[in-house]
Scaffold this motif. Structure first.
Motif, PDB file in Angstrom:
ATOM      1  N   PHE A  25      -0.018  -3.789   6.215  1.00 35.12           N
ATOM      2  CA  PHE A  25       0.782  -3.112   5.184  1.00 35.12           C
ATOM      3  C   PHE A  25       0.655  -3.801   3.832  1.00 35.12           C
ATOM      4  N   ILE A  26       0.097  -5.002   3.818  1.00 31.86           N
ATOM      5  CA  ILE A  26      -0.200  -5.654   2.533  1.00 31.86           C
ATOM      6  C   ILE A  26      -1.614  -5.299   2.090  1.00 31.86           C
ATOM      7  N   PHE A  81      -3.441  -2.510   2.646  1.00 26.74           N
ATOM      8  CA  PHE A  81      -3.877  -1.205   2.155  1.00 26.74           C
ATOM      9  C   PHE A  81      -3.459  -0.854   0.734  1.00 26.74           C
ATOM     10  N   PRO A  82      -2.302  -1.341   0.217  1.00 28.30           N
ATOM     11  CA  PRO A  82      -2.090  -1.087  -1.218  1.00 28.30           C
ATOM     12  C   PRO A  82      -3.181  -1.752  -2.051  1.00 28.30           C
ATOM     13  N   ILE A  83      -3.645  -2.913  -1.601  1.00 26.51           N
ATOM     14  CA  ILE A  83      -4.731  -3.602  -2.305  1.00 26.51           C
ATOM     15  C   ILE A  83      -5.987  -2.734  -2.276  1.00 26.51           C
ATOM     16  N   MET A 133      -6.167   0.481  -1.920  1.00 26.33           N
ATOM     17  CA  MET A 133      -6.004   1.681  -2.755  1.00 26.33           C
ATOM     18  C   MET A 133      -6.199   1.346  -4.230  1.00 26.33           C
ATOM     19  N   ALA A 134      -5.625   0.217  -4.669  1.00 28.80           N
ATOM     20  CA  ALA A 134      -5.734  -0.133  -6.082  1.00 28.80           C
ATOM     21  C   ALA A 134      -7.190  -0.414  -6.462  1.00 28.80           C
ATOM     22  N   LEU A 193      -2.279   0.974 -12.996  1.00 26.24           N
ATOM     23  CA  LEU A 193      -2.652   0.262 -11.775  1.00 26.24           C
ATOM     24  C   LEU A 193      -1.415  -0.232 -11.034  1.00 26.24           C
ATOM     25  N   ALA A 225      -0.494   0.944  -7.160  1.00 28.23           N
ATOM     26  CA  ALA A 225      -0.289   0.033  -6.034  1.00 28.23           C
ATOM     27  C   ALA A 225       1.103   0.217  -5.454  1.00 28.23           C
ATOM     28  N   ALA A 250       1.331   3.276  -3.277  1.00 28.69           N
ATOM     29  CA  ALA A 250       0.643   3.084  -2.003  1.00 28.69           C
ATOM     30  C   ALA A 250       1.466   2.186  -1.076  1.00 28.69           C
ATOM     31  N   SER A 259       3.909   2.425   4.063  1.00 24.47           N
ATOM     32  CA  SER A 259       4.299   1.729   5.282  1.00 24.47           C
ATOM     33  C   SER A 259       5.799   1.495   5.284  1.00 24.47           C
ATOM     34  N   MET A 293       7.159  -2.111   4.594  1.00 26.11           N
ATOM     35  CA  MET A 293       7.145  -2.732   3.274  1.00 26.11           C
ATOM     36  C   MET A 293       8.529  -2.696   2.653  1.00 26.11           C
ATOM     37  N   LEU A 305       3.998  -7.519  -4.739  1.00 29.74           N
ATOM     38  CA  LEU A 305       2.582  -7.311  -4.414  1.00 29.74           C
ATOM     39  C   LEU A 305       1.882  -6.546  -5.532  1.00 29.74           C
ATOM     40  N   LEU A 364      -1.168  -7.908  -7.816  1.00 27.98           N
ATOM     41  CA  LEU A 364      -2.407  -7.136  -7.815  1.00 27.98           C
ATOM     42  C   LEU A 364      -2.805  -6.760  -9.238  1.00 27.98           C
TER      43      LEU A 364
END
Lengths: 325, 501, 153
Positions: B389-390, B392-394, B396-397, C102, C106, C109, C113, C116, C124, C128
């Protein structure tokens, strides 16, 4: 409703604040030149060389952003909608004029969407053929293709490409329609010319110079008004039998409509300086071209060029009946 | 001997401390950017290209070549670790590489990819050095008819890509071919299937499609049963390939090298087929075809070698003719022109230092890649322990940035979302994305060459049979077809596919 | 064959592919077809969509004969948050600029889940964004405006 009004008010306020970029202090930040083609192509190369030199004069970075697609019209459309503050510019070649006819529903009005900065360079074209092609000079070529018009094939790099335009102009000039074979880009077209799969092509010196020098293809004429320094023995099309046949891939620098004249003048000055930069001149020479003269690197000259070229290509494209949409 | 002195000149050029440094920086940057999920070789090179403009010509091209290899390897790494191929060739690696990773063998898969690539790169580099001119002559014999026949061989073989239903695989190829045709018809300028959106006039972006159908579909699959999903990734058994792996990767690497080197020479998209062709061959001749699609070592070793050999030999048309074999090579030409070198048939004679320097640096780059990456495998594999869960946002970005950086076209991003949905749907319907991707890259080439061959032959379809190379290729396609439908083979294959139907 | 029963997965698959094939065929008819010797832009796609439709029908027919595993759960929440992320980036990267676009991409997204936590998601996304800006914008000098016209005063 009130929220909507407040939002609209805020948007209006923002645009009021950002609109008048003070012309005296221009440029205050990085300038982006949009090239409507992908990185590494001839237009991109020309732009990067000029941008680097302009950076020095303007005291701000001039960076290049590639926005490719639809023959360059996507990038041009992006600039047409950009803020007219002098920080988003467009460097586009002859396609600016031809797309006005090739595309019947452009997202912008070519003649009314831009301010002009100046002409940058005009790359000459060469009429070439596979190396074992029979005719040995342009007159012979014209006779030969007229006699064999059902079997001679003309390659081009796709609709709207320099080679497509020049090929159309050539067939128009000799009054004979030949079989055209389109490719996706100059690379594959040149490969097939080298391999003898197609007969003739008319393309920019950028693409043909080294092949001609290497003897892998045969050259008949250049389409510039004067002979080229790198090919002193290669006649111009006018000399060799096609009077008045001149085609050049000219490049111009544009800004969005509404950019203050002080800003475009400043850019013109900077462009003129860049075009006298020895490094730019030397690199341009290697590409088989020369920078535009100081008189041509002006808003007025570019405007006149664009208008006359739109008028010149319209009937040729319409006669060929080939459109890009 | 000429070759020795030429190579000596090349190594003297490439091994100067400055050039070694640029090669290293190139490989390192290429790997680091390319390994970011959703950023493949094309995007990486497009991003890094401007950096090289400041250098002197030889260094700039050496660095660029380093970036190319690094980016390709980085792309394979993400393909293996998280099923995110950024390139058509690594799409094939993803099939079995990702399965290996799911079986806890990510380290082995990465090592196999690195070693296979290095071997193939070495062989292909010497091929370039020794045979560049004669090979160019062969490549020039390939006209439209030959390319069409070559694509037919590719299509016929594509069936082997599937490990499920053959009919579905064929349907996926057909769908891929159709999607490949989206965009402007180059013969008439007519826009096709663009739904009136001008931004799709140049076709759908490959990176967008690949990221969507592979990567995003996989993310969604992982998200569907979060509560119950066992943590597959944390279970990493071995970092290095076992003795058995070495035994099983040797022959595929050799064959992949041959296939890749041969197809890479063809400037009209031959290299695209290399990885697919190698996979097909390996699966065909394997004594355990049922392993393919479930983490077969040969399914990683063969295509990765083919891919890298092809990458190497695709420099041949560039160096001997000045003609780019693929978009990456087109970028290389751009870099050369910016540097004041207009590539053409005389580059080797006029600029021997540059020509042989690049060839020597190809090998040095490959060596650095292996040296750099084998120790890094441990690190990459550890990344898999990052909670999903950490992760997949990475993903996507970075995918968003990567896709956007290729052409600054926001519609490519919308395509990512759309094909993410399509990919997930296909996954749910038990259709495989690899044949779709093959169709997508072949579609435009197939049609373009078919129509061009017909124009050049003035409408005479016998051109495909009267031209010897084309006829040979069609014969090969026919043989493959016969083999597929031969009763004995068919029985064996049904055994393989029985669990699906 | 004992009774009329379908493998729903394959039935759906066949049906969808047939529909897509027919859609492409319909679109192809709007294009000039030409002849086999002088193919127009619609010729090749029409042949292909015919093939696709045919294969779709075959899958549909076969679904009546064989059974596969069921489809399993669907990642509804995943689709709701993952798919809009790149779309949001596309819509805002030029207006808001690279940095905010961006960050929110993020952030969106993240919520795909349920494991999260909001605070974690913000942290996060921030990390990012900082990383990407350092690498892409400052390091690689990608020509994107960090803050676009919508947030510039």
């Amino acid at each position: 409703m009130t929220i909507l009004k407040a939002l609209l008010g805020a948007v209006a306020a923002v645009s009021l604040f950002s609109a008048p970029a003070s012309a005296q202090t221009y440029p205050e930040r990085t300038i982006t030149v949009i090239v409507p083609f992908s990185a590494g192509g001839p237009t991109d190369t020309v732009t990067r060389l000029v941008a680097e030199s302009m950076s020095k004069d303007l005291g701000q970075q001039v960076i290049v952003e590639n926005v490719g697609g639809a023959g360059g019209t996507l990038g041009a459309g992006r600039v047409a909608q950009a803020e007219p503050d002098g920080y988003t510019l467009l460097l586009y070649h002859i396609g600016m004029a031809t797309s006005a006819t090739l595309y019947r529903n452009l997202a912008y009005d070519t003649l009314n969407a831009f301010e002009y900065v100046g002409l940058v360079t005009e790359v000459p074209m060469t009429i070439v053929a596979r190396k074992d092609f029979e005719p040995n000079d342009l007159k012979g070529l014209i006779e030969y293709v007229k006699a064999n018009k059902d079997t001679v094939t003309v390659a081009n790099a796709g609709i709207g490409a320099a080679s497509h335009l020049c090929g159309m102009m050539f067939m128009n000039a000799i009054g004979t329609q030949l079989t055209t074979v389109p490719y996706k880009g100059t690379g594959p077209a040149m490969t097939d010319l080298l391999g003898g799969q197609v007969d003739i092509m008319c393309d920019q010196t950028t693409n043909t110079t080294k092949q001609i020098q290497g003897g892998t293809i045969k050259a008949y004429a250049v389409t510039s008004p004067k002979r080229l320094k790198i090919f002193p023995d290669l006649p111009t099309a006018s000399e060799a039998g096609l009077p008045g046949f001149e085609v050049g891939i000219w490049h111009g620098l544009y800004a969005p409509k509404g950019t203050p004249p002080e800003v475009t003048d400043r850019l013109s000055k900077s462009l003129q300086k860049a075009l006298k930069d020895e490094n730019v001149i030397a690199r341009f020479a290697e590409l088989g071209t020369e920078p535009s003269s100081e008189a041509d690197a002006t808003p007025a000259a570019l405007k006149a060029k664009l208008e006359s070229e739109i008028a010149r290509w319209k009937p040729v494209i319409e006669a060929a009946g080939e459109y890009a949409d | 001997m000429d070759l020795v002195s030429n190579l000596a000149l090349g190594f003297a050029t490439a091994a100067s401390p400055a050039n070694l440094l640029f090669c290293l920086i190139g490989v390192l940057l290429g790997t680091l950017i390319g390994v970011l999920p959703g950023i493949g070789a094309t995007a990486t090179i497009a991003m890094l290209l401007p950096i090289t403009f400041q250098l002197e010509p030889v260094s700039s091209l050496i660095m660029l070549a380093g970036i190319y290899y690094g980016a390709q390897y980085g792309g394979s790494t993400t393909a293996i670790l998280i099923n995110m191929p950024g390139e058509s060739s690594s799409a094939v690696t993803a099939i079995d590489g990702y399965q290996m990773a799911r079986n806890g063998r990510a380290g082995a898969a990465l090592a196999i990819a690195a070693l296979g690539s290095f071997f193939a790169g070495t062989v292909a580099t010497f091929l370039v050095a020794i045979f560049a001119p004669p090979l160019t002559a062969i490549a020039l014999e390939f006209g439209a008819a030959e390319y069409f026949s070559l694509m037919i061989v590719g299509l016929v073989s594509s069936v082997a890509l599937a490990h499920g239903s053959i009919v579905k695989a064929l349907a996926m190829v057909a769908l891929g071919l159709l999607l490949g045709l989206v965009g402007t018809d180059i013969y008439t300028g007519t826009p096709r299937f663009t739904l009136g959106i001008r931004e799709y006039a140049d076709g759908l972006n490959f990176v967008g499609l690949a990221v969507g159908v592979f990567g995003i579909a996989e993310i969604l699959r992982n998200l569907e049963s979060e509560k119950t999903r066992e943590v597959l990734m944390a279970r990493v058994t071995d970092l290095m390939p076992s003795r058995d792996d070495f035994k099983r990767m040797l022959a595929p690497i050799l064959r992949g090298t041959v296939i890749g080197s041969a197809l890479g020479i063809l400037p009209g998209g031959g290299a695209i087929l290399a990885a697919f062709a190698s996979y097909t061959v390996e699966k065909r001749i394997s004594d355990r075809p049922q392993d393919f699609g479930r983490g077969a070592v040969a399914g990683v070793a063969g295509p990765e070698s083919a891919n890298n050999a092809g990458a190497q030999t695709s420099f041949i048309p560039l160096l001997t003719l000045g003609i780019p074999a693929n978009p990456v090579m087109a970028l290389m030409i751009g870099a050369m022109i910016i540097q004041g070198i207009v590539p053409g048939p005389n580059v080797a004679a006029e600029q021997p230092r540059l020509f042989w320097g690049i060839i020597a640096s190809m090998w040095i780059g490959n060596l650095m890649l292996v040296v750099l990456n084998l120790p890094l495998i441990g690190l990459w594999v550890k990344l898999l322990k990052v909670p999903y869960f950490i992760l997949f946002p990475i993903i996507m970005a970075f995918s968003s940035v990567g896709v956007y950086s290729v052409n600054a076209n926001v519609y490519d991003l919308y395509a990512v979302a759309f094909f993410g949905l399509v990919g997930y749907l296909l996954l749910k319907l038990r259709c495989e994305p690899a044949p779709l991707l093959l169709g997508f890259v072949l579609g435009p080439l197939l049609e373009e060459n078919l129509r061009r061959a017909m124009i050049l032959s003035r409408g005479d379809p016998t051109t495909f049979f009267t031209r010897p190379i084309s006829a040979t290729l069609l014969a090969i396609a026919a043989v493959v077809l016969v083999v597929v439908f031969l009763p004995a083979v068919k029985a064996k294959r049904e055994e393989v596919f029985v669990e699906e139907d | 064959m004992k009774s009329i029963s379908f493998d729903t997965t394959n039935a759906l698959c066949g049906g969808l592919l047939t529909a897509v094939g027919l859609f492409f065929a319909w679109q192809s008819f709007g294009l000039e077809l030409g002849t086999a010797f002088r193919m127009g832009p619609g010729y090749f796609p029409l042949v292909l969509s015919g093939v696709l439709t045919l294969l779709g029908v075959v899958i549909l027919v076969q679904s009546a004969r064989v059974h596969g595993e069921p489809m399993g759960p669907i990642a509804i929440r995943g689709m709701l948050f993952i798919l809009p992320a790149p779309i949001f980036f596309g819509l805002t990267v030029r207006g808001l600029g690279f940095v905010p676009a961006l960050f929110f991409t993020a952030l969106i997204a993240c919520f795909a889940s349920h494991r999260m936590r909001p605070l974690w998601a913000v942290a996060l996304s921030l990390a990012l964004t900082v990383f990407s800006v350092l690498v892409f914008s400052y390091g690689l000098q990608l020509p994107y405006q960090r803050f676009g016209p919508w947030v510039r005063f």
